[in-house]
Design an enzyme around this catalytic site. Structure first.
Site, PDB file in Angstrom:
ATOM      1  CD  GLU A  34     -12.656  43.069 -33.405  1.00 48.29           C
ATOM      2  OE1 GLU A  34     -13.141  41.946 -33.518  1.00 48.29           O
ATOM      3  OE2 GLU A  34     -12.254  43.736 -34.361  1.00 48.29           O
TER       4      GLU A  34
HETATM    5  C1  LIG Z   1      -4.375  47.756 -28.077  1.00 44.82           C
HETATM    6  C2  LIG Z   1      -5.818  48.020 -27.825  1.00 44.82           C
HETATM    7  C3  LIG Z   1      -6.593  48.581 -28.830  1.00 44.82           C
HETATM    8  C4  LIG Z   1      -7.930  48.899 -28.576  1.00 44.82           C
HETATM    9  N1  LIG Z   1      -8.651  49.566 -29.530  1.00 44.82           N
HETATM   10  C5  LIG Z   1      -9.867  50.070 -29.180  1.00 44.82           C
HETATM   11  C6  LIG Z   1     -10.566  50.945 -30.068  1.00 44.82           C
HETATM   12  O1  LIG Z   1     -10.106  51.256 -31.169  1.00 44.82           O
HETATM   13  N2  LIG Z   1     -11.746  51.455 -29.659  1.00 44.82           N
HETATM   14  C7  LIG Z   1     -12.298  51.139 -28.448  1.00 44.82           C
HETATM   15  O2  LIG Z   1     -13.360  51.640 -28.129  1.00 44.82           O
HETATM   16  N3  LIG Z   1     -11.676  50.278 -27.604  1.00 44.82           N
HETATM   17  C8  LIG Z   1     -10.473  49.761 -27.928  1.00 44.82           C
HETATM   18  N4  LIG Z   1      -9.816  48.919 -27.059  1.00 44.82           N
HETATM   19  C9  LIG Z   1     -10.452  48.578 -25.790  1.00 44.82           C
HETATM   20  C10 LIG Z   1     -10.791  47.117 -25.645  1.00 44.82           C
HETATM   21  O3  LIG Z   1     -11.948  46.815 -26.355  1.00 44.82           O
HETATM   22  C11 LIG Z   1     -10.910  46.869 -24.137  1.00 44.82           C
HETATM   23  O4  LIG Z   1      -9.599  46.841 -23.647  1.00 44.82           O
HETATM   24  C12 LIG Z   1     -11.626  45.613 -23.789  1.00 44.82           C
HETATM   25  O5  LIG Z   1     -12.988  45.748 -24.066  1.00 44.82           O
HETATM   26  C13 LIG Z   1     -11.469  45.232 -22.318  1.00 44.82           C
HETATM   27  O6  LIG Z   1     -11.648  46.312 -21.464  1.00 44.82           O
HETATM   28  P1  LIG Z   1     -10.560  46.605 -20.321  1.00 44.82           P
HETATM   29  O7  LIG Z   1      -9.240  46.593 -20.949  1.00 44.82           O
HETATM   30  O8  LIG Z   1     -10.970  47.834 -19.603  1.00 44.82           O
HETATM   31  O9  LIG Z   1     -10.628  45.361 -19.361  1.00 44.82           O
HETATM   32  P2  LIG Z   1     -11.667  45.098 -18.174  1.00 44.82           P
HETATM   33  O10 LIG Z   1     -13.036  45.385 -18.635  1.00 44.82           O
HETATM   34  O11 LIG Z   1     -11.164  45.769 -16.961  1.00 44.82           O
HETATM   35  O12 LIG Z   1     -11.535  43.536 -18.008  1.00 44.82           O
HETATM   36  C14 LIG Z   1     -10.447  42.918 -17.333  1.00 44.82           C
HETATM   37  C15 LIG Z   1     -10.635  41.414 -17.369  1.00 44.82           C
HETATM   38  O13 LIG Z   1     -11.867  41.045 -16.752  1.00 44.82           O
HETATM   39  C16 LIG Z   1     -12.626  40.229 -17.615  1.00 44.82           C
HETATM   40  N5  LIG Z   1     -14.048  40.464 -17.396  1.00 44.82           N
HETATM   41  C17 LIG Z   1     -14.685  41.630 -17.266  1.00 44.82           C
HETATM   42  N6  LIG Z   1     -15.992  41.427 -17.049  1.00 44.82           N
HETATM   43  C18 LIG Z   1     -16.186  40.092 -17.054  1.00 44.82           C
HETATM   44  C19 LIG Z   1     -17.307  39.237 -16.890  1.00 44.82           C
HETATM   45  N7  LIG Z   1     -18.518  39.687 -16.681  1.00 44.82           N
HETATM   46  N8  LIG Z   1     -17.123  37.915 -16.954  1.00 44.82           N
HETATM   47  C20 LIG Z   1     -15.898  37.409 -17.167  1.00 44.82           C
HETATM   48  N9  LIG Z   1     -14.808  38.157 -17.329  1.00 44.82           N
HETATM   49  C21 LIG Z   1     -14.946  39.477 -17.281  1.00 44.82           C
HETATM   50  C22 LIG Z   1     -12.181  40.613 -19.018  1.00 44.82           C
HETATM   51  O14 LIG Z   1     -12.403  39.552 -19.909  1.00 44.82           O
HETATM   52  C23 LIG Z   1     -10.698  40.883 -18.797  1.00 44.82           C
HETATM   53  O15 LIG Z   1     -10.016  39.678 -18.850  1.00 44.82           O
HETATM   54  C24 LIG Z   1      -8.498  48.577 -27.317  1.00 44.82           C
HETATM   55  C25 LIG Z   1      -7.728  47.960 -26.343  1.00 44.82           C
HETATM   56  C26 LIG Z   1      -6.409  47.690 -26.571  1.00 44.82           C
HETATM   57  C27 LIG Z   1      -5.605  47.071 -25.485  1.00 44.82           C
END
Ligand SMILES: Cc1cc2nc3c(=O)[nH]c(=O)nc-3n(C[C@H](O)[C@H](O)[C@H](O)COP(=O)(O)OP(=O)(O)OC[C@H]3O[C@@H](n4cnc5c(N)ncnc54)[C@H](O)[C@@H]3O)c2cc1C
Length: 822
Positions: free
Chosen positions: A501
């Site tokens: 989220e």
């Molecule tokens: C167990 C699990 C369940 C999930 N369920 C769903 C679901 O049901 N449906 C769905 O659509 N998604 C789902 N997600 C996806 C989840 O919303 C994403 O993992 C999340 O949005 C982060 O994306 P990412 O993992 O690709 O990290 P990235 O986007 O690669 O981010 C990596 C890090 O960089 C930081 N970061 C990125 N951009 C910035 C910025 N501009 N400023 C500061 N920090 C930044 C982030 O905070 C994070 O710490 C799920 C994820 C998990 C792990």
């Protein structure tokens, strides 16, 4: 006399700024001061004339609007337009989503505490309470976390059936569609209770009730879609999931490369107008078992089949599982908390246009829908589940710290352990208050975009700290996994809630203050909107009005920040009839400081502030802590200001204020411009930084509150599931605690006798016998001691397994290895 007049003019201006006088009232007041000095004192006429001319030169153009617009506002507007941050359409949607509630008061620098204290505080309806006490309690009794997470990697079939039968998946679906039609508060109560037992069950229940097909349909679905899907979703005949995230689009969700191309095609044997979808999603919760996939993608209409827009924008469709081309079913393993989660892929999946949520009319509105619903969902799902999890930590850690002895003392008596326990208790208090306040905001009809980001971030961050503290206090007992371990999985899973989220670093860096500053500021959004108006003269008139309101507001906050800093907020307008009055005073002071610092940051950095994440995250921290403190104070009031809870509130409050001071201090110390740095320092910390971390004596009191049954401990942990069975490890702790406490004097007596050599060197059994013979304790007391010691031995036990049990079932080959082999 001349100096007295100057001081009088200045004093009146400060007073007017502090009290937020309107420009006209300030003008009249200043004129009256000048006339007064001219008539009643012997100030030289020349001085009066000079001051009057200077005053007129300032006041007249400011009060005569046409002059002001032409001379001041118009040139400023021209510069302002160049300073505005460039906002993408998606950022604009995010800024416009949601409503502003109490956080707006905190942000604006002069909170009206009475309005918070008088705010209606809804309670669960009798039906909702009956559901929490009935089916939810029953569900919690059925849950076997170890079996779910280690043996089945799923909930047992009887639990799935129960969830469907009792309509756990339909909490947010209105009753007319067969759902439970619950309030946000009831939704919170259910997730909190399940969250205190089993994360697999918690996630399974949470997802269908948060952002996904049901919520999208309730708000934006066509009647046909609602009538078909909502009853099926409420009964659990359809299991939903929602796919937004993909391999290249995580935090930057609007960059999804997934597409839908409007075209004609064959669907169930008929030629229809539809979309050809190509997508690659991952991390999708419930996807492996979903029967209906909510899918976000960018919709294109290259042949103009539904209108003249070629790039329609992000849209959302509901794709049934059996649609040809949909690839679904493989599972990810999220940190050994195996709720269903996996990828969803599709190649040339063709679905008709009526699968678009809301039909063609809502095509292209996908991002707006998601952001609006996220403003609500984030206020409930994770804060409520975290609240349940931390309450379990508080309950069990307090009991364990009393029951577990080392060096002949309960470990909770050692100062080092106390340090972890008081933080744990205070954060539990804070998280619960925060989650209650944001859920209440939803029930009061708000879409609390900023508070929900605050709640999501801080509930999960403080939650991570709490579970770490709980683990540390439990030592090896928390580490050895098995049915007896009630903490380990929670600790393992903590980073999941940090990431989903909206990952927390992003939430803190961009959302809390980024949205807060613009949404909550009484003028900034209005100025931006006025600057963007196409009708230039209307734009100038609007801009002028807001600009001068803004200037008055900024001067007011600067003066208030300094005066409150100099006086330690002694004169702030707060509810004075209670012991907590000084807390309200401090909050008023930091609220004014935040308002001032935010304005200065926005004014001096303009659009660059968006990229200065360190500044915006620290300002967001101040707003968050102000909000958390407000929630705690409201909680304290609603619970009747129980004196016994005061130490916990005090610890949590001082910790929060200290964090606020540090966050503001870091903004000041690191501000890129030296002049601004000095200005901020003078106005925010005119007498330096005086807040201190909560003291050790207070910490001691708080830690002790966790270690024996009391009304305070009950209030702190209310709403979670506590088994009354000794076969349940948490139930056993709670059953043992009062008996351990009752037998502590006996243990002390025995220990004294043992040290004096009266009990000989035999084992515990023979020593007890000897103690009875010597009348150190009675026979009945010995029996009770024996029973309690057996319970304690059971509590401190950890699980042991045959090596073969722990080995992976080699018949199921991981997908990746299978792919590589292929
Ligand atoms: C167990 C699990 C369940 C999930 N369920 C769903 C679901 O049901 N449906 C769905 O659509 N998604 C789902 N997600 C996806 C989840 O919303 C994403 O993992 C999340 O949005 C982060 O994306 P990412 O993992 O690709 O990290 P990235 O986007 O690669 O981010 C990596 C890090 O960089 C930081 N970061 C990125 N951009 C910035 C910025 N501009 N400023 C500061 N920090 C930044 C982030 O905070 C994070 O710490 C799920 C994820 C998990 C792990």
């Amino acid at each position: 006399m001349l100096w007295i007049m100057i001081m009088g003019l200045l004093g009146f201006s400060v007073f007017a700024a502090y009290r937020g006088f309107k420009l006209l009232n300030w003008t009249i007041g200043m004129a009256a001061v000048l006339v007064g000095f001219a008539v009643f004192t012997n100030v030289p006429t020349l001085a009066i004339v000079i001051f009057s001319v200077l005053f007129a030169a300032i006041a007249i153009p400011l009060n005569i609007k046409p002059l002001r617009r032409q001379w001041l506002s118009a040139p400023f507007l021209a510069v302002y337009r160049t300073m505005l941050p460039t906002l993408s359409d998606t950022e604009k949607v995010a800024l416009e989503a949601g409503t502003v509630g109490w956080e707006g008061e905190l942000f604006a620098g002069n909170p009206d505490w009475n309005s918070l204290l008088e705010q209606h505080w809804p309670q669960l309806s009798s039906d909702e309470q009956a559901f929490v006490d009935g089916p939810v309690e029953e569900l919690c009794k059925m849950l076997t976390p170890w079996e779910n997470s280690h043996e089945l990697a799923d909930l047992p079939p009887k639990v799935w059936a129960f969830l469907k039968e009792k309509r756990f998946f339909g909490m947010i679906i209105p009753k007319e569609y067969g759902g439970l039609g619950f309030s946000a508060l009831a939704h919170r109560a259910v997730l909190q209770k399940i969250g205190s037992v089993c994360a697999v069950a918690g996630s399974t229940v949470a997802v269908p009730n948060s952002l996904g097909p049901a919520e999208l349909l309730v708000h934006y679905g066509t009647d046909e879609q609602k009538n078909y899907y909502l009853p099926r979703l409420a009964r659990g005949e359809e299991i939903p999931c929602f796919g937004l995230t993909g391999p290249t689009a995580g935090s930057d969700a609007t960059s999804i490369p997934d597409t839908g191309i409007i075209c004609k095609g064959q669907y169930k044997g008929k030629q229809v107008l539809g979309m050809r979808l190509n997508f690659d999603k991952r991390y999708i919760t419930l996807a492996p078992v979903a029967t209906i996939v909510g899918l976000a993608f960018r919709l294109y209409d290259p042949d103009g089949l539904v209108g003249d827009k070629k790039d329609i924008g992000i849209s959302v469709a509901l794709v049934p599982r059996d649609t040809p081309g949909l690839e679904i079913g493989a599972r990810h393993l999220p940190l050994n908390v195996p709720f269903h989660n996996g990828p969803v892929r599709g190649k040339d999946v063709f679905v008709p246009l009526d699968t678009l949520v809301g039909g063609v009319a809502m095509a292209g509105n996908g991002w707006r829908m998601l952001i609006e619903l996220l403003a609500v969902g984030r206020a409930i799902t994770l804060p409520s589940s975290s609240s349940g999890g931390v309450k379990l930590c508080a309950l069990t850690t307090g009991a364990y710290a009393r029951i577990r002895k080392q060096f002949n003392l309960p470990i909770g008596r050692f100062e080092g352990v106390e340090a972890a326990m008081c933080r744990l208790a205070a954060y539990t208090y804070a998280i619960s208050a925060l989650s209650r306040m944001t859920a209440t905001a939803v029930d009061l009809g708000q879409k609390p975009a900023v508070p929900s980001a605050i709640a999501k971030y801080h509930a999960t961050e403080m939650g991570r700290r709490v579970i770490t503290d709980a683990m540390d206090v439990h030592g090896g007992k928390g580490i050895i996994m098995g049915p007896r371990n009630y903490l380990g999985r929670g600790w393992q899973g903590a980073p999941i809630w940090i990431t989903v989220e909206g990952a927390n670093i992003l939430t803190r860096s961009m959302m809390i203050f980024g949205q807060g500053a613009i949404r909550c500021h009484p003028y900034v959004l209005k100025e931006m909107q006025a600057a963007g108006l196409e009708d230039r003269s209307k734009g100038l008139a609007e801009f002028d009005r807001h600009l001068f309101g803004h200037i008055g507001y900024s001067i007011g906050n600067a003066v208030r920040s300094m005066v409150l800093g100099l006086s330690f907020a002694r004169f702030a307008a707060v509810p004075t009839d209670r012991k907590t009055a000084r807390y309200y005073r401090k909050l008023t002071r930091y609220s004014a400081a935040l308002a001032f610092a935010s304005d200065i940051a926005m004014l001096s950095l303009g659009g660059k502030l968006k990229h200065k994440e360190r500044i915006s995250s620290r300002l967001g921290d101040v707003l968050s802590q102000l909000y958390i403190c407000s929630a705690m104070l409201k909680r304290f009031e609603i619970q009747g200001r129980p004196a016994a809870d005061q130490p916990i509130l005090a610890w949590a409050f001082h910790d929060a204020i200290y964090k606020m001071q540090n966050a503001l201090g870091l903004v000041v110390d690191n501000f890129p411009n030296t002049a601004v740095r000095v200005l901020l320092k003078i106005f925010i910390f005119p007498l330096g930084r005086h807040e201190r971390q909560p003291g050790d004596r207070l910490g001691h009191k708080v830690a002790q509150l966790l270690m024996s049954p009391s009304e305070t401990r009950k209030r702190l942990t209310d709403g979670i599931f506590i088994s009354d069975q000794a076969s349940n490890p948490v139930g056993l702790l709670e059953l043992a605690l009062p008996r351990v406490i009752a037998t502590e004097p006996l243990e002390r007596r025995l220990h004294k006798a043992e040290t004096a050599g009266e009990l000989g060197s035999g084992d515990q059994q023979s020593q007890l016998k000897k103690a009875v013979e010597l009348a150190i304790i009675s026979a009945e007391e010995a029996r009770e001691l024996e029973a309690v010691r057996t319970m304690v031995a059971e509590i401190i036990k950890v699980d042991e397994f045959e090596g073969s049990y722990l080995k992976m079932n080699t018949r199921s080959v991981p997908t990746q290895i299978r792919d590589e082999a292929a």
